[in-house]
Write a protein that holds these residues in place. Structure first.
Motif, mmCIF file in Angstrom:
data_model
loop_
_atom_site.group_PDB
_atom_site.id
_atom_site.type_symbol
_atom_site.label_atom_id
_atom_site.label_comp_id
_atom_site.label_asym_id
_atom_site.label_seq_id
_atom_site.Cartn_x
_atom_site.Cartn_y
_atom_site.Cartn_z
ATOM 1 N N UNK A 56 0.845 -1.204 0.000
ATOM 2 C CA UNK A 56 0.000 0.000 0.000
ATOM 3 C C UNK A 56 0.876 1.249 0.000
ATOM 4 N N UNK A 57 1.972 1.172 0.765
ATOM 5 C CA UNK A 57 2.901 2.306 0.831
ATOM 6 C C UNK A 57 3.392 2.679 -0.566
ATOM 7 N N UNK A 58 3.764 1.660 -1.349
ATOM 8 C CA UNK A 58 4.289 1.948 -2.688
ATOM 9 C C UNK A 58 3.168 2.430 -3.612
ATOM 10 N N UNK A 59 2.014 1.738 -3.574
ATOM 11 C CA UNK A 59 0.924 2.109 -4.490
ATOM 12 C C UNK A 59 0.461 3.538 -4.203
ATOM 13 N N UNK A 60 0.219 3.831 -2.905
ATOM 14 C CA UNK A 60 -0.360 5.127 -2.576
ATOM 15 C C UNK A 60 0.672 6.245 -2.597
ATOM 16 N N UNK A 61 1.783 6.042 -1.873
ATOM 17 C CA UNK A 61 2.709 7.159 -1.696
ATOM 18 C C UNK A 61 3.628 7.331 -2.895
ATOM 19 N N UNK B 97 9.850 -7.433 -13.150
ATOM 20 C CA UNK B 97 9.439 -7.718 -11.774
ATOM 21 C C UNK B 97 8.025 -8.250 -11.681
ATOM 22 N N UNK B 98 7.139 -7.749 -12.557
ATOM 23 C CA UNK B 98 5.748 -8.184 -12.503
ATOM 24 C C UNK B 98 5.581 -9.669 -12.736
ATOM 25 N N UNK B 130 2.113 -6.335 -8.095
ATOM 26 C CA UNK B 130 2.007 -5.979 -9.513
ATOM 27 C C UNK B 130 1.571 -4.529 -9.672
ATOM 28 N N UNK B 131 0.583 -4.120 -8.860
ATOM 29 C CA UNK B 131 0.074 -2.757 -8.966
ATOM 30 C C UNK B 131 1.132 -1.744 -8.530
ATOM 31 N N UNK B 132 1.921 -2.130 -7.511
ATOM 32 C CA UNK B 132 2.984 -1.233 -7.053
ATOM 33 C C UNK B 132 3.982 -0.994 -8.178
ATOM 34 N N UNK B 133 4.356 -2.089 -8.868
ATOM 35 C CA UNK B 133 5.311 -1.942 -9.969
ATOM 36 C C UNK B 133 4.705 -1.115 -11.104
ATOM 37 N N UNK B 134 3.400 -1.348 -11.368
ATOM 38 C CA UNK B 134 2.748 -0.588 -12.438
ATOM 39 C C UNK B 134 2.738 0.895 -12.083
ATOM 40 N N UNK B 135 2.543 1.197 -10.791
ATOM 41 C CA UNK B 135 2.523 2.586 -10.370
ATOM 42 C C UNK B 135 3.879 3.249 -10.521
ATOM 43 N N UNK B 136 4.952 2.449 -10.351
ATOM 44 C CA UNK B 136 6.296 3.019 -10.464
ATOM 45 C C UNK B 136 6.699 3.233 -11.911
ATOM 46 N N UNK B 137 5.935 2.639 -12.829
ATOM 47 C CA UNK B 137 6.324 2.664 -14.238
ATOM 48 C C UNK B 137 6.380 4.086 -14.801
ATOM 49 N N UNK B 138 5.634 5.026 -14.227
ATOM 50 C CA UNK B 138 5.673 6.378 -14.780
ATOM 51 C C UNK B 138 7.011 7.058 -14.493
ATOM 52 N N UNK B 219 -4.136 -2.259 -19.222
ATOM 53 C CA UNK B 219 -2.732 -2.662 -19.292
ATOM 54 C C UNK B 219 -2.069 -2.041 -20.506
ATOM 55 N N UNK B 220 -2.842 -1.919 -21.603
ATOM 56 C CA UNK B 220 -2.294 -1.245 -22.786
ATOM 57 C C UNK B 220 -1.947 0.192 -22.449
ATOM 58 N N UNK B 221 -2.841 0.833 -21.666
ATOM 59 C CA UNK B 221 -2.586 2.225 -21.292
ATOM 60 C C UNK B 221 -1.342 2.306 -20.415
ATOM 61 N N UNK B 222 -1.174 1.349 -19.507
ATOM 62 C CA UNK B 222 -0.009 1.376 -18.625
ATOM 63 C C UNK B 222 1.268 1.134 -19.414
ATOM 64 N N UNK B 223 1.160 0.293 -20.444
ATOM 65 C CA UNK B 223 2.334 -0.004 -21.253
ATOM 66 C C UNK B 223 2.530 1.029 -22.356
#
Lengths: 166, 343
Positions: A56-61, B97-98, B130-138, B219-223
């Motif tokens: 959650x920390x990574x997703x949110x923050x 990583x995903x 997976x969502x955390x990695x997708x969020x870091x992709x930007x 997923x297309x939008x994320x990629x």
């Protein structure tokens, strides 16, 4: 032993990055250092057997808040000559403030038995199921009040940013 | 497969060995996808495509690699050197990583339960990882856009951040449909549930199909693929954030895109199409998963070469006015069905 060393390394990384956030002359680098700080905090959470919190920390923050900060940085004008020196203006005052905060936090941590250092070990893994049960049973009121608060903040943001039609 | 699993008992060593296999598989896919895509695109456009280097031109990626390695490594004078050099390294890392939480094979155990195999790290918080990695992709896209110090890359980076943060919400919500329906947060748990109760795309009437379709589109939008490749937009922004990159750094961005697309296809299969489950799953190992993901991969590039790109503002309207409400309704509908005991 190796685990403790690893934790110490992680914590010093968190500290180092937070110092960089405050000391960095470039705003963009500062924001990115903050992202690294939050990521390494997530690693500490993993070491403390709270993987859900780490996620959650990574997703949110990192994924949400820092991205918004980057967006904010980009919407402002880029001026290559503007360098913020970030000096420590009054070291004595800063020291007093930091020590006071540390004392309050340490006192709070030691007084709460669930937070005492002895209770934090990888053996007490908190599962997502347990978190869900606590949130939606014992702490239901607080949970709902928080969601109403967030909703109010969202409505407020929409009202503030709405275009004023004549 | 089970013999291979039994060979390595130690969980760390096990993860390392499986990780090595999965990494190599994805790297090979990412490497040769460029040849395949060019052939495929050429067929769509009634051309022949690369066919000189090796049989059917299959060695073209290696020739490209040699060509790229010879190019001059240019860093613009006013660029932010550290960020500029860091940015190309990150996307591949995040995309690979995903794949760590996806079970590549599985079989029926003695007790009639589905056993997942070939998972690098079977995390309890699979979806969240997976969502955390997708969020870091930007971040890498934005870093490249900012550090290049060029108006096109800056615009592209800004668009990428806006798109990434918007499309992350419906992506998370559509993945949440699978979590709510199965009651599992780990990818392998979701796959097991689907093997035992039926694939989500059929098992959840209508909702499952819509959720799958939306997850796939998100997923297309994320990629950053067509119809969502605004940050790249070669006709308006030259090549988006990649404008200032040369040689292997440019190549790394391209490579990461193929890997990212393939991992996105793998994830869509694991969440909605039953993962490695299928007839004779014990015998064929990872073939089912790779076949399903391969089909999705093909359709991603089919869309890419036959469709148009959304305008930046249309993209935002689509996300905030339609996709987010629809995905919220999907999650609510699934939760209702689960609580009424219809699943």
């Amino acid at each position: 032993m190796i685990g403790t060393l690893f934790l110490l390394a992680l914590l010093s990384l968190v500290l180092l990055c937070s110092v960089q956030v405050a000391r960095c002359p470039d705003l963009v680098h500062s924001v990115l250092w903050l992202a690294v700080t939050l990521l390494s905090t997530a690693c500490v959470l993993v070491w403390l057997a709270a993987p859900f919190l780490a996620g959650i920390q990574i997703v949110l923050y990192t994924g949400g808040v820092i991205t918004l900060m980057l967006f904010g940085v980009m919407l402002t004008h880029r001026d290559a000559t503007a360098v913020v020196p970030n000096p420590i203006q009054r070291p004595a005052v800063a020291l007093v403030a930091a020590v006071t905060l540390l004392a309050i936090l340490l006192a709070a941590i030691w007084r709460t038995p669930e937070l005492a250092p002895a209770a934090m070990s990888p053996q007490h893994e908190v599962t997502t199921l347990q978190i869900g049960q606590v949130l939606l049973a014992e702490q239901l009121l607080a949970f709902e009040v928080l969601s109403v608060l967030l909703l109010a903040a969202m409505v407020g943001a929409i009202v503030l940013s709405r275009r004023k039609d004549p | 497969m089970s013999q291979l699993e039994a060979l390595v008992e130690d969980p760390w060593l096990h993860g390392l060995v499986i990780g090595f296999l999965v990494l190599n598989l994805l790297m090979a896919v990412g490497g040769f996808a460029s040849w395949w895509e060019r052939r495929f695109a050429a067929r769509i456009q009634n051309r022949i495509g690369p066919n000189i280097v090796g049989p059917l031109g299959v060695l073209q990626p290696i020739a490209d690699l040699i060509k790229m390695a010879q190019k001059e490594d240019i860093v613009p004078r006013d660029a932010d050197r550290v960020l500029f050099n860091l940015a190309p390294a990150l996307p591949t890392f995040l995309a690979l990583g995903g794949a760590a939480v996806i079970p590549f094979a599985g079989s029926w155990g003695e007790d009639g339960r589905w056993q997942n195999q070939l998972v690098v790290a079977d995390l309890d918080i699979g979806i969240l990882w997976v969502m955390a990695l997708a969020g870091l992709m930007v971040f890498p896209v934005w870093m490249a856009g900012w550090a290049s110090n060029n108006k096109y890359t800056l615009l592209a980076g800004m668009r990428a951040v806006a798109q990434g943060i918007s499309y992350e919400i419906p992506l998370l919500l559509s993945a949440l449909v699978a979590v709510v329906a199965t009651g599992e947060l780990s990818i392998s748990g979701i796959v097991s549930w689907q093997a035992e109760h039926g694939w989500l795309i059929w098992r959840l009437p209508v909702l499952g199909f819509v959720a799958f379709l939306l997850f796939f589109l998100m997923s297309l939008a994320e990629a950053n693929r067509i119809p969502f490749d605004i940050p790249e937009a070669e006709s308006e922004l030259v090549a988006g954030v990649m404008v200032e990159y040369t040689g292997l750094k440019f190549g790394l961005f391209l490579f990461a895109e193929y890997v990212h697309t393939f991992v996105a296809a793998l994830l869509a299969v694991a969440l909605f199409l039953g993962g490695a489950h299928g007839p004779f799953a014990e015998r064929v190992g990872p073939l089912w998963l790779l076949l399903k993901a391969g089909l999705l991969f093909v359709s991603i590039y089919w869309i890419r070469w036959s469709w148009y790109r959304f305008r930046a503002d249309q993209l935002m309207v689509l996300c905030w006015h339609y996709l987010i409400p629809i995905t919220v309704l999907l999650v609510m509908g699934t939760a209702t069905m689960v609580s009424l005991g219809w699943l």
